[in-house]
Design a protein around this motif. Structure first.
Motif, PDB file in Angstrom:
ATOM      1  N   LEU A 151       0.939  31.940  57.296  1.00  0.00           N
ATOM      2  CA  LEU A 151       0.236  31.006  56.413  1.00  0.00           C
ATOM      3  C   LEU A 151       0.870  29.621  56.454  1.00  0.00           C
ATOM      4  O   LEU A 151       0.170  28.614  56.598  1.00  0.00           O
ATOM      5  CB  LEU A 151       0.227  31.542  54.982  1.00  0.00           C
ATOM      6  N   THR A 152       2.181  29.557  56.348  1.00  0.00           N
ATOM      7  CA  THR A 152       2.833  28.241  56.331  1.00  0.00           C
ATOM      8  C   THR A 152       2.814  27.564  57.699  1.00  0.00           C
ATOM      9  O   THR A 152       2.898  26.346  57.782  1.00  0.00           O
ATOM     10  CB  THR A 152       4.281  28.349  55.827  1.00  0.00           C
ATOM     11  N   GLY A 153       2.675  28.339  58.761  1.00  0.00           N
ATOM     12  CA  GLY A 153       2.615  27.766  60.101  1.00  0.00           C
ATOM     13  C   GLY A 153       1.212  27.518  60.608  1.00  0.00           C
ATOM     14  O   GLY A 153       1.032  26.986  61.703  1.00  0.00           O
ATOM     15  N   HIS A 154       0.205  27.876  59.815  1.00  0.00           N
ATOM     16  CA  HIS A 154      -1.188  27.690  60.229  1.00  0.00           C
ATOM     17  C   HIS A 154      -1.492  26.196  60.365  1.00  0.00           C
ATOM     18  O   HIS A 154      -1.110  25.397  59.502  1.00  0.00           O
ATOM     19  CB  HIS A 154      -2.125  28.334  59.200  1.00  0.00           C
ATOM     20  N   PRO A 155      -2.208  25.788  61.430  1.00  0.00           N
ATOM     21  CA  PRO A 155      -2.450  24.352  61.642  1.00  0.00           C
ATOM     22  C   PRO A 155      -3.303  23.686  60.555  1.00  0.00           C
ATOM     23  O   PRO A 155      -3.144  22.497  60.290  1.00  0.00           O
ATOM     24  CB  PRO A 155      -3.156  24.291  63.001  1.00  0.00           C
ATOM     25  N   ARG A 156      -4.190  24.409  59.908  1.00  0.00           N
ATOM     26  CA  ARG A 156      -5.038  23.824  58.856  1.00  0.00           C
ATOM     27  C   ARG A 156      -4.537  24.130  57.444  1.00  0.00           C
ATOM     28  O   ARG A 156      -4.635  23.296  56.559  1.00  0.00           O
ATOM     29  CB  ARG A 156      -6.475  24.350  58.976  1.00  0.00           C
ATOM     30  N   LEU A 157      -4.054  25.334  57.240  1.00  0.00           N
ATOM     31  CA  LEU A 157      -3.654  25.753  55.895  1.00  0.00           C
ATOM     32  C   LEU A 157      -2.206  25.428  55.582  1.00  0.00           C
ATOM     33  O   LEU A 157      -1.836  25.293  54.412  1.00  0.00           O
ATOM     34  CB  LEU A 157      -3.898  27.261  55.735  1.00  0.00           C
ATOM     35  N   GLY A 158      -1.377  25.301  56.584  1.00  0.00           N
ATOM     36  CA  GLY A 158       0.047  25.050  56.379  1.00  0.00           C
ATOM     37  C   GLY A 158       0.397  23.668  55.853  1.00  0.00           C
ATOM     38  O   GLY A 158       1.253  23.549  54.971  1.00  0.00           O
ATOM     39  N   PRO A 159      -0.220  22.584  56.363  1.00  0.00           N
ATOM     40  CA  PRO A 159       0.173  21.245  55.890  1.00  0.00           C
ATOM     41  C   PRO A 159       0.063  21.011  54.380  1.00  0.00           C
ATOM     42  O   PRO A 159       0.976  20.416  53.801  1.00  0.00           O
ATOM     43  CB  PRO A 159      -0.745  20.311  56.683  1.00  0.00           C
ATOM     44  N   PRO A 160      -0.997  21.469  53.694  1.00  0.00           N
ATOM     45  CA  PRO A 160      -0.994  21.271  52.234  1.00  0.00           C
ATOM     46  C   PRO A 160       0.155  22.017  51.547  1.00  0.00           C
ATOM     47  O   PRO A 160       0.714  21.522  50.571  1.00  0.00           O
ATOM     48  CB  PRO A 160      -2.340  21.838  51.767  1.00  0.00           C
ATOM     49  N   LEU A 161       0.519  23.165  52.074  1.00  0.00           N
ATOM     50  CA  LEU A 161       1.631  23.913  51.496  1.00  0.00           C
ATOM     51  C   LEU A 161       2.948  23.180  51.719  1.00  0.00           C
ATOM     52  O   LEU A 161       3.793  23.109  50.818  1.00  0.00           O
ATOM     53  CB  LEU A 161       1.699  25.317  52.111  1.00  0.00           C
ATOM     54  N   GLU A 162       3.114  22.624  52.908  1.00  0.00           N
ATOM     55  CA  GLU A 162       4.325  21.858  53.208  1.00  0.00           C
ATOM     56  C   GLU A 162       4.390  20.596  52.351  1.00  0.00           C
ATOM     57  O   GLU A 162       5.460  20.229  51.849  1.00  0.00           O
ATOM     58  CB  GLU A 162       4.373  21.500  54.694  1.00  0.00           C
ATOM     59  N   GLN A 163       3.252  19.933  52.185  1.00  0.00           N
ATOM     60  CA  GLN A 163       3.180  18.741  51.327  1.00  0.00           C
ATOM     61  C   GLN A 163       3.621  19.099  49.914  1.00  0.00           C
ATOM     62  O   GLN A 163       4.392  18.378  49.286  1.00  0.00           O
ATOM     63  CB  GLN A 163       1.749  18.190  51.328  1.00  0.00           C
ATOM     64  N   TRP A 164       3.137  20.214  49.407  1.00  0.00           N
ATOM     65  CA  TRP A 164       3.515  20.644  48.058  1.00  0.00           C
ATOM     66  C   TRP A 164       5.002  20.988  47.991  1.00  0.00           C
ATOM     67  O   TRP A 164       5.684  20.643  47.030  1.00  0.00           O
ATOM     68  CB  TRP A 164       2.673  21.841  47.631  1.00  0.00           C
ATOM     69  N   ARG A 165       5.503  21.676  49.011  1.00  0.00           N
ATOM     70  CA  ARG A 165       6.914  22.070  49.010  1.00  0.00           C
ATOM     71  C   ARG A 165       7.827  20.849  49.002  1.00  0.00           C
ATOM     72  O   ARG A 165       8.829  20.810  48.294  1.00  0.00           O
ATOM     73  CB  ARG A 165       7.226  22.934  50.228  1.00  0.00           C
ATOM     74  N   ARG A 166       7.468  19.836  49.762  1.00  0.00           N
ATOM     75  CA  ARG A 166       8.316  18.639  49.863  1.00  0.00           C
ATOM     76  C   ARG A 166       8.221  17.725  48.657  1.00  0.00           C
ATOM     77  O   ARG A 166       9.217  17.207  48.173  1.00  0.00           O
ATOM     78  CB  ARG A 166       7.940  17.833  51.103  1.00  0.00           C
ATOM     79  N   HIS A 167       6.991  17.482  48.185  1.00  0.00           N
ATOM     80  CA  HIS A 167       6.779  16.435  47.175  1.00  0.00           C
ATOM     81  C   HIS A 167       6.282  16.952  45.828  1.00  0.00           C
ATOM     82  O   HIS A 167       6.140  16.164  44.894  1.00  0.00           O
ATOM     83  CB  HIS A 167       5.780  15.403  47.699  1.00  0.00           C
ATOM     84  N   ARG A 168       5.945  18.241  45.748  1.00  0.00           N
ATOM     85  CA  ARG A 168       5.373  18.820  44.536  1.00  0.00           C
ATOM     86  C   ARG A 168       4.126  18.063  44.092  1.00  0.00           C
ATOM     87  O   ARG A 168       3.898  17.832  42.893  1.00  0.00           O
ATOM     88  CB  ARG A 168       6.382  18.845  43.391  1.00  0.00           C
ATOM     89  N   ALA A 169       3.330  17.659  45.081  1.00  0.00           N
ATOM     90  CA  ALA A 169       2.112  16.911  44.788  1.00  0.00           C
ATOM     91  C   ALA A 169       1.115  17.079  45.922  1.00  0.00           C
ATOM     92  O   ALA A 169       1.478  17.435  47.039  1.00  0.00           O
ATOM     93  CB  ALA A 169       2.434  15.425  44.618  1.00  0.00           C
ATOM     94  N   ILE A 170      -0.132  16.817  45.606  1.00  0.00           N
ATOM     95  CA  ILE A 170      -1.197  16.816  46.603  1.00  0.00           C
ATOM     96  C   ILE A 170      -1.358  15.366  47.063  1.00  0.00           C
ATOM     97  O   ILE A 170      -1.328  14.435  46.246  1.00  0.00           O
ATOM     98  CB  ILE A 170      -2.501  17.365  45.997  1.00  0.00           C
ATOM     99  N   SER A 171      -1.541  15.148  48.350  1.00  0.00           N
ATOM    100  CA  SER A 171      -1.575  13.788  48.885  1.00  0.00           C
ATOM    101  C   SER A 171      -2.768  12.993  48.352  1.00  0.00           C
ATOM    102  O   SER A 171      -3.793  13.553  47.973  1.00  0.00           O
ATOM    103  CB  SER A 171      -1.617  13.819  50.410  1.00  0.00           C
ATOM    104  N   ARG A 172      -2.626  11.690  48.351  1.00  0.00           N
ATOM    105  CA  ARG A 172      -3.697  10.814  47.854  1.00  0.00           C
ATOM    106  C   ARG A 172      -4.997  10.951  48.636  1.00  0.00           C
ATOM    107  O   ARG A 172      -6.066  10.968  48.033  1.00  0.00           O
ATOM    108  CB  ARG A 172      -3.231   9.361  47.846  1.00  0.00           C
ATOM    109  N   PRO A 173      -4.955  11.021  49.978  1.00  0.00           N
ATOM    110  CA  PRO A 173      -6.223  11.183  50.696  1.00  0.00           C
ATOM    111  C   PRO A 173      -6.965  12.464  50.299  1.00  0.00           C
ATOM    112  O   PRO A 173      -8.187  12.453  50.177  1.00  0.00           O
ATOM    113  CB  PRO A 173      -5.807  11.230  52.163  1.00  0.00           C
ATOM    114  N   VAL A 174      -6.232  13.527  50.056  1.00  0.00           N
ATOM    115  CA  VAL A 174      -6.872  14.775  49.640  1.00  0.00           C
ATOM    116  C   VAL A 174      -7.456  14.615  48.241  1.00  0.00           C
ATOM    117  O   VAL A 174      -8.566  15.082  47.964  1.00  0.00           O
ATOM    118  CB  VAL A 174      -5.865  15.943  49.702  1.00  0.00           C
ATOM    119  N   LYS A 175      -6.736  13.940  47.364  1.00  0.00           N
ATOM    120  CA  LYS A 175      -7.260  13.694  46.015  1.00  0.00           C
ATOM    121  C   LYS A 175      -8.527  12.850  46.073  1.00  0.00           C
ATOM    122  O   LYS A 175      -9.495  13.114  45.360  1.00  0.00           O
ATOM    123  CB  LYS A 175      -6.207  12.989  45.154  1.00  0.00           C
TER     124      LYS A 175
END
Length: 91
Positions: free
Chosen positions: A44-68
């Motif tokens: 799941l964390t290494g998936h090319p589409r599903l992994g980046p939002p999880l990594e974004q959350w892990r690093r910043h505890r937030a959802i990115s502005r473009p996604v918002k």
């Protein structure tokens, strides 16, 4: 593992259904997988589409502005689109 798969399924529905959230379900799925299956968690964390939002959350505890922004546009577009396609106004 069962809950992780359930949350993953709900997250995948959220990819195509505008009002169903994706990231919270993916976070729940990753949480469940981390507790029961290293293989599923790594997938799941290494998936090319599903992994980046999880990594974004892990690093910043937030959802990115473009996604918002995309979420806001999708939510704002649903009522006019529903009316355009003939949904009753009370819906």
């Amino acid at each position: 593992a069962g809950l992780g798969l359930l949350f993953l399924g709900l997250g995948l529905i959220g990819v195509v259904a505008p009002l169903v959230p994706t990231t919270p379900f993916l976070l729940l799925s990753a949480f469940c997988f981390a507790r029961c299956s290293h293989r599923l968690h790594s997938w799941l964390t290494g998936h090319p589409r599903l992994g980046p939002p999880l990594e974004q959350w892990r690093r910043h505890r937030a959802i990115s502005r473009p996604v918002k922004r995309k979420a806001i546009v999708a939510i704002a577009a649903i009522p006019p689109a529903a009316l355009l396609f003939g949904a009753p106004p009370y819906v």
